[in-house]
Design an enzyme around this catalytic site. Sequence first.
Site, PDB file in Angstrom:
ATOM      1  CG  HIS A  62      -0.268   0.138   2.362  1.00 48.25           C
ATOM      2  ND1 HIS A  62       0.627  -0.886   3.084  1.00 48.25           N
ATOM      3  CD2 HIS A  62      -0.429   1.030   3.530  1.00 48.25           C
ATOM      4  CE1 HIS A  62       0.810  -0.582   4.298  1.00 48.25           C
ATOM      5  NE2 HIS A  62       0.406   0.552   4.693  1.00 48.25           N
ATOM      6  CG  HIS A  64      -0.172   4.362   4.789  1.00 50.60           C
ATOM      7  ND1 HIS A  64      -0.924   3.412   5.591  1.00 50.60           N
ATOM      8  CD2 HIS A  64      -0.691   5.396   4.551  1.00 50.60           C
ATOM      9  CE1 HIS A  64      -2.119   4.201   5.726  1.00 50.60           C
ATOM     10  NE2 HIS A  64      -2.047   5.425   5.299  1.00 50.60           N
ATOM     11  CG  ASP A  66       4.996   2.848   7.221  1.00 54.50           C
ATOM     12  OD1 ASP A  66       4.067   3.184   6.439  1.00 54.50           O
ATOM     13  OD2 ASP A  66       4.585   1.786   8.200  1.00 54.50           O
ATOM     14  CG  HIS A  67       4.165  -0.456   4.244  1.00 57.55           C
ATOM     15  ND1 HIS A  67       4.215  -1.788   4.668  1.00 57.55           N
ATOM     16  CD2 HIS A  67       3.866   0.169   5.299  1.00 57.55           C
ATOM     17  CE1 HIS A  67       3.738  -1.950   5.727  1.00 57.55           C
ATOM     18  NE2 HIS A  67       3.446  -0.633   6.237  1.00 57.55           N
ATOM     19  CG  HIS A 142      -4.245  -0.334   6.556  1.00 54.78           C
ATOM     20  ND1 HIS A 142      -4.070  -0.085   7.954  1.00 54.78           N
ATOM     21  CD2 HIS A 142      -2.846   0.915   6.190  1.00 54.78           C
ATOM     22  CE1 HIS A 142      -3.088   0.752   8.417  1.00 54.78           C
ATOM     23  NE2 HIS A 142      -2.448   1.309   7.206  1.00 54.78           N
ATOM     24  CG  ASP A 212       0.614  -1.619   7.670  1.00 55.13           C
ATOM     25  OD1 ASP A 212       1.408  -2.475   7.797  1.00 55.13           O
ATOM     26  OD2 ASP A 212       0.684  -0.403   7.769  1.00 55.13           O
ATOM     27  CG  HIS A 270       4.012  -2.488  10.500  1.00 55.71           C
ATOM     28  ND1 HIS A 270       2.940  -1.809  11.260  1.00 55.71           N
ATOM     29  CD2 HIS A 270       4.108  -2.048   9.539  1.00 55.71           C
ATOM     30  CE1 HIS A 270       2.695  -0.562  10.497  1.00 55.71           C
ATOM     31  NE2 HIS A 270       3.402  -0.816   9.463  1.00 55.71           N
TER      32      HIS A 270
END
Lengths: 305, 305
Positions: A62, A64, A66-67, A142, A212, A270
């Site tokens: 996805h 976000h 941090d990914h 999510h 997530d 995570h």
Amino acid sequence: MRFDVTILGSSSATPIYNRNPTAQALNINERFYLIDCGEGTQQQMLRYDIKSSRIDYIFISHLHGDHYLGLVGLLSSLNLNGRKKPITLFGPAHLKDIIQMHFEYSETTIQFDLEFRATDPSKSEIILDNQDITVETILLDHRIACTGFLFRQKRRLRKIIKERVEELQVPVEYYAVLKRGVDYFATNGQVYPNNELTTAAEEPRAYAYCSDTLYNESYFEQIAGVNLLYHEATFAHDMLDRANETHHTTALQAGEIAKITGAKKLLIGHFSARYKTLTDLLDEARSVFPETELAIEGKTFVIES
Amino acid sequence: MRFDVTILGSSSATPIYNRNPTAQALNINERFYLIDCGEGTQQQMLRYDIKSSRIDYIFISHLHGDHYLGLVGLLSSLNLNGRKKPITLFGPAHLKDIIQMHFEYSETTIQFDLEFRATDPSKSEIILDNQDITVETILLDHRIACTGFLFRQKRRLRKIIKERVEELQVPVEYYAVLKRGVDYFATNGQVYPNNELTTAAEEPRAYAYCSDTLYNESYFEQIAGVNLLYHEATFAHDMLDRANETHHTTALQAGEIAKITGAKKLLIGHFSARYKTLTDLLDEARSVFPETELAIEGKTFVIES
């Protein structure tokens, strides 16, 4: 067949000292599959001696940061290092716009074939089917569209028992059907059951990546019985309200999911930056599912039968 | 007044083990100014204990990934950590589009005021003027639009010699004019030269950041006499052709620039990944400009008079 996963990042949202945002390198039969690519992933690959040149497939869950914020840097470096082999990239449709914008403004022309395949967040489907595995998307729950990925090894052919077929002087042309489980009919009329001439191939193994997501039973059936379940466990269970609010899972819930779905092993990761040490999260997951490990960066976990 | 720079990244293009892409944190009178923000900068700040919450200004030289790919992650983390203080961001106009696209697709709303000011690559100008410093853009000669940044301390007021003014019973109202260098006319008619009552403030210091650029005399006059010159030195001089082709500078040229412009000290960085060790680059620059240091990550260099 080699099937293992090396953790390159295990932090959620914000990195903390010694924990990087999410990324994992799967080695399946000596081909590399990168799952998510948080900021600093290419540096982590240098640190843990994962050759980025060996990556053939990249999966982004996805959008976000941090990914995926390490993706443009990784692709740029591969390009600068002279890559010619294609890469297949799976991820949300808008990821293509993001990459294109970066390359446009930096006036970069990628010299290898970057094949982008948008994931569909409305239905689970097989997105990759090669000689070794299939990969299915897992629909996660999510705040923004997010898919997990289920890697299933293909069932391999049975193995010929060399000494036995030589002893019986089985013609080489028969080997292909023997590998498929067919009995051997000798010219003298005698029938040899297949299992006297071959041994079963190992059971196909499966790895599920779920990050997530909120605890949501909708994907439990799909991941039933996997050999290794990676599940996000952003918070301890005393933060359940926060987990629900931010659409994340607690360590206790991750343990429950592994138990309910009959996973052989569970790997949690995570982790929120609020946890300086992780033993409490591990203990919590183990309280319901003892076969749990922490996704420690640099560590390689073999997906075992 | 404190004026120093901590190196957070010194690699060019691709990171290598132990060298991160470009970023520097300037501490000027206890306010932080971040120059460039390559991938992994927020992790480097954690590593070297630079509090990202203290950054007030960010300067991005150009839109090659090794100079800005850490920016979205840094801004996201500041936001997640509850930042409320504004940040002023200077950089190429398209940087705004890139940031907006990331935040749009990740459905992120930044809770602090991010004031973006586009740099103009066609003319050198003062882009910041606060109580401590002015910052000017330096027009560099790179493959895409690129500006360096020249940080000049402002001249501070003279310092009152406390014992002397108390001895002469100088009224407090006079202090402000004394600090500006005016002589003291006592009520008895006697004149005291200013330098008997005050001492000169320290000479304003200057720091020039020049990366990435071809050797080009056009900016030499502007940076004349700076106290510390950071200049990129991507290659050794035996790679001059490659430096010219990619619009970079050699270590020897960086030394020559420091010599010609009369810099007090030179700091070289932006090292190509081909150099595992850096002593040859250092020796090369020192052969023409002995006061040269390597921009080693984690090291803080004081900008001295």
